[in-house]
Design a protein around this motif. Structure first.
Motif, short mmCIF file in Angstrom:
data_model
loop_
_atom_site.label_atom_id
_atom_site.label_comp_id
_atom_site.label_asym_id
_atom_site.label_seq_id
_atom_site.Cartn_x
_atom_site.Cartn_y
_atom_site.Cartn_z
N GLY A 122 -23.26 -2.45 37.72
CA GLY A 122 -22.96 -3.56 36.81
C GLY A 122 -22.60 -4.87 37.48
O GLY A 122 -21.85 -5.67 36.94
N ASP A 123 -23.17 -5.10 38.69
CA ASP A 123 -22.87 -6.34 39.40
C ASP A 123 -24.13 -6.77 40.17
O ASP A 123 -24.55 -6.10 41.10
N PRO A 124 -24.75 -7.89 39.79
CA PRO A 124 -26.01 -8.30 40.42
C PRO A 124 -25.89 -8.65 41.90
O PRO A 124 -26.89 -8.68 42.61
N ILE A 125 -24.68 -8.91 42.39
CA ILE A 125 -24.53 -9.28 43.80
C ILE A 125 -24.96 -8.15 44.72
O ILE A 125 -25.34 -8.38 45.87
N THR A 136 -18.70 -0.16 49.01
CA THR A 136 -19.65 0.46 48.09
C THR A 136 -21.06 0.45 48.68
O THR A 136 -21.79 1.44 48.61
N VAL A 137 -21.45 -0.66 49.27
CA VAL A 137 -22.78 -0.73 49.92
C VAL A 137 -22.85 0.26 51.07
O VAL A 137 -23.87 0.95 51.26
N ALA A 160 -38.84 2.06 57.49
CA ALA A 160 -39.11 2.75 56.22
C ALA A 160 -37.87 2.74 55.32
O ALA A 160 -37.97 2.53 54.10
N ILE A 161 -36.70 2.95 55.92
CA ILE A 161 -35.46 2.95 55.13
C ILE A 161 -35.19 1.56 54.57
O ILE A 161 -34.78 1.41 53.41
N TYR A 162 -35.45 0.51 55.36
CA TYR A 162 -35.23 -0.85 54.86
C TYR A 162 -36.14 -1.14 53.68
O TYR A 162 -35.69 -1.70 52.66
N VAL A 163 -37.40 -0.77 53.77
CA VAL A 163 -38.34 -1.00 52.66
C VAL A 163 -37.87 -0.27 51.41
O VAL A 163 -37.92 -0.81 50.29
N LEU A 164 -37.38 0.96 51.58
CA LEU A 164 -36.89 1.72 50.43
C LEU A 164 -35.69 1.03 49.79
O LEU A 164 -35.64 0.87 48.56
N PHE A 165 -34.72 0.60 50.59
CA PHE A 165 -33.54 -0.05 50.03
C PHE A 165 -33.89 -1.38 49.38
O PHE A 165 -33.28 -1.76 48.37
N TYR A 166 -34.84 -2.09 49.97
CA TYR A 166 -35.26 -3.36 49.38
C TYR A 166 -35.79 -3.14 47.96
O TYR A 166 -35.53 -3.94 47.05
N ALA A 167 -36.51 -2.04 47.77
CA ALA A 167 -37.11 -1.75 46.47
C ALA A 167 -36.08 -1.29 45.43
O ALA A 167 -36.16 -1.66 44.26
N ILE A 168 -35.11 -0.48 45.87
CA ILE A 168 -34.18 0.11 44.90
C ILE A 168 -32.91 -0.72 44.71
O ILE A 168 -32.07 -0.36 43.87
N ARG A 215 -30.01 -5.78 50.29
CA ARG A 215 -31.24 -6.22 50.97
C ARG A 215 -30.94 -6.89 52.31
O ARG A 215 -31.75 -6.78 53.24
N ILE A 216 -29.83 -7.57 52.42
CA ILE A 216 -29.49 -8.20 53.69
C ILE A 216 -28.81 -7.20 54.63
O ILE A 216 -29.14 -7.13 55.82
N SER A 217 -27.88 -6.41 54.12
CA SER A 217 -27.15 -5.46 54.96
C SER A 217 -28.07 -4.44 55.62
O SER A 217 -27.86 -4.06 56.77
#
Length: 334
Positions: free
Chosen positions: A93-96, A32-33, A76-84, A102-104
């Motif tokens: 529906g899963d906080p994990i 999914t990630v 730039a992509i990492y910063v975007l993913f970190y935010a969203i 953020r790590i991947s």
């Protein structure tokens, strides 16, 4: 092809052990990630690596300019993913997913260090070196993943082992290609390769969205376990593709690029590649469709039994791969 066979054989063996240690849900979380990170990866590369391979003459500064551009895009992509990341986690529906994303996505910062030396070796058609590095890095990553899965790390064993394999590949490829990354912000050079790379990326993005649509729907409607089962079938079907077709593609694409003005020779290479793929892969696909259920039960165990039906269906798509994949090399070279 020998490199791909070694790598695929290794990954297949490692995958069996991991499937016995982990659950379909663990694999489903990663899949999914990867739906989102895979799409962003195509954007991050921008097709500029393929443009460098296709170009008849390049300078060292061209590699530095593309490296710098890809690094900036990756950050730039990492910063975007970190935010969203929290929004994605809430949607599924899963906080994990917040921590997983953020790590991947730190891998986007590492990709330029891997891409550029790979491009240099592929331009020179030094596939022996890239194959050896791929097999060695796969072994290192697999052993690390199995050790962590055995220790109870769950889904994180897949994430961290991937980083370990990436660091090993980067170190080896930089040394073999004799490439030292150097920042060079040259917008003129970057635009020159991005112009072709954009066309290449758009084609890849459309193909990627088509291939990942099923994973996205299953993940949203049926959960991580179901997408893990489906992806197991899909990944098994891709083994002949990644072993034979993908290994043929690099050599075919570079060969077609060198004769891009000779349409008759391009046609000959394309038709010969279809013949080669059909001979090697169609028997494997038919065998998969015929023996899907006993194969899944015997290799992966009863908790993966529901992967047999999608495997039997997807295996029949192999005939189209024999025609479609080398066609992409023709279009790219032209």
């Amino acid at each position: 092809m020998f490199g791909s066979l070694g790598n695929q054989g290794l990954q297949f063996a490692i995958g069996i052990v991991l499937a016995r240690l982990l659950t379909p849900a663990d694999f489903g979380l990663i899949v999914t990630v990867q739906i989102f990170t895979g799409l962003a990866g195509l954007i991050a590369g921008g097709g500029m690596g393929q443009a460098l391979i296709r170009e008849k003459e390049v300078e060292r500064c061209d590699f530095h300019a593309v490296f710098t551009t890809q690094l900036l895009i990756g950050i730039a992509i990492y910063v975007l993913f970190y935010a969203i990341a929290p929004l994605v986690a809430h949607s599924f529906g899963d906080p994990i997913y917040t921590t997983l994303i953020r790590i991947s996505t730190l891998s986007f910062i590492l990709r330029p260090f891997l891409n550029i030396p790979s491009v240099i070796l592929r331009r020179d058609m030094r596939f022996k070196e890239t194959s050896m590095v791929g097999v060695a890095a796969g072994l290192i990553s697999g052993v690390a993943g199995i050790a962590m899965a055995w220790s109870g790390w769950g889904v994180w064993s897949l994430v961290i082992s991937g980083f370990i394999g990436s660091f090993a590949s980067i170190a080896a490829l930089l040394w073999i290609a004799r490439y030292v990354p150097r920042p060079l912000l040259d917008t003129q050079r970057a635009r020159r390769f991005a112009a072709f790379g954009l066309k290449f990326s758009l084609n890849d993005i459309v193909s990627y969205l088509r291939s990942q649509a099923a994973n996205l729907v299953i993940s949203r409607q049926m959960g991580a376990s179901a997408v893990g089962l489906y992806n197991k079938a899909d990944s098994l079907v891709n083994i002949p593709f990644q072993t034979v077709s993908a290994s043929l593609y690099d050599a075919l694409y570079r060969g077609l690029a060198t004769v891009q003005d000779d349409l008759a020779e391009s046609k000959r290479l394309y038709l010969r590649s279809i013949e080669l793929l059909a001979v090697y892969t169609l028997p494997i696909y038919l065998g998969m469709a015929w023996l899907a259920e006993p194969f899944i039960l015997g290799i992966y165990g009863p908790r993966w039994a529901e992967a047999a039906t999608p495997l039997a269906i997807l295996a029949l798509s192999g005939v189209f791969t024999c025609v479609g994949h080398p066609a992409g090399a023709v279009l790219a070279a032209q």
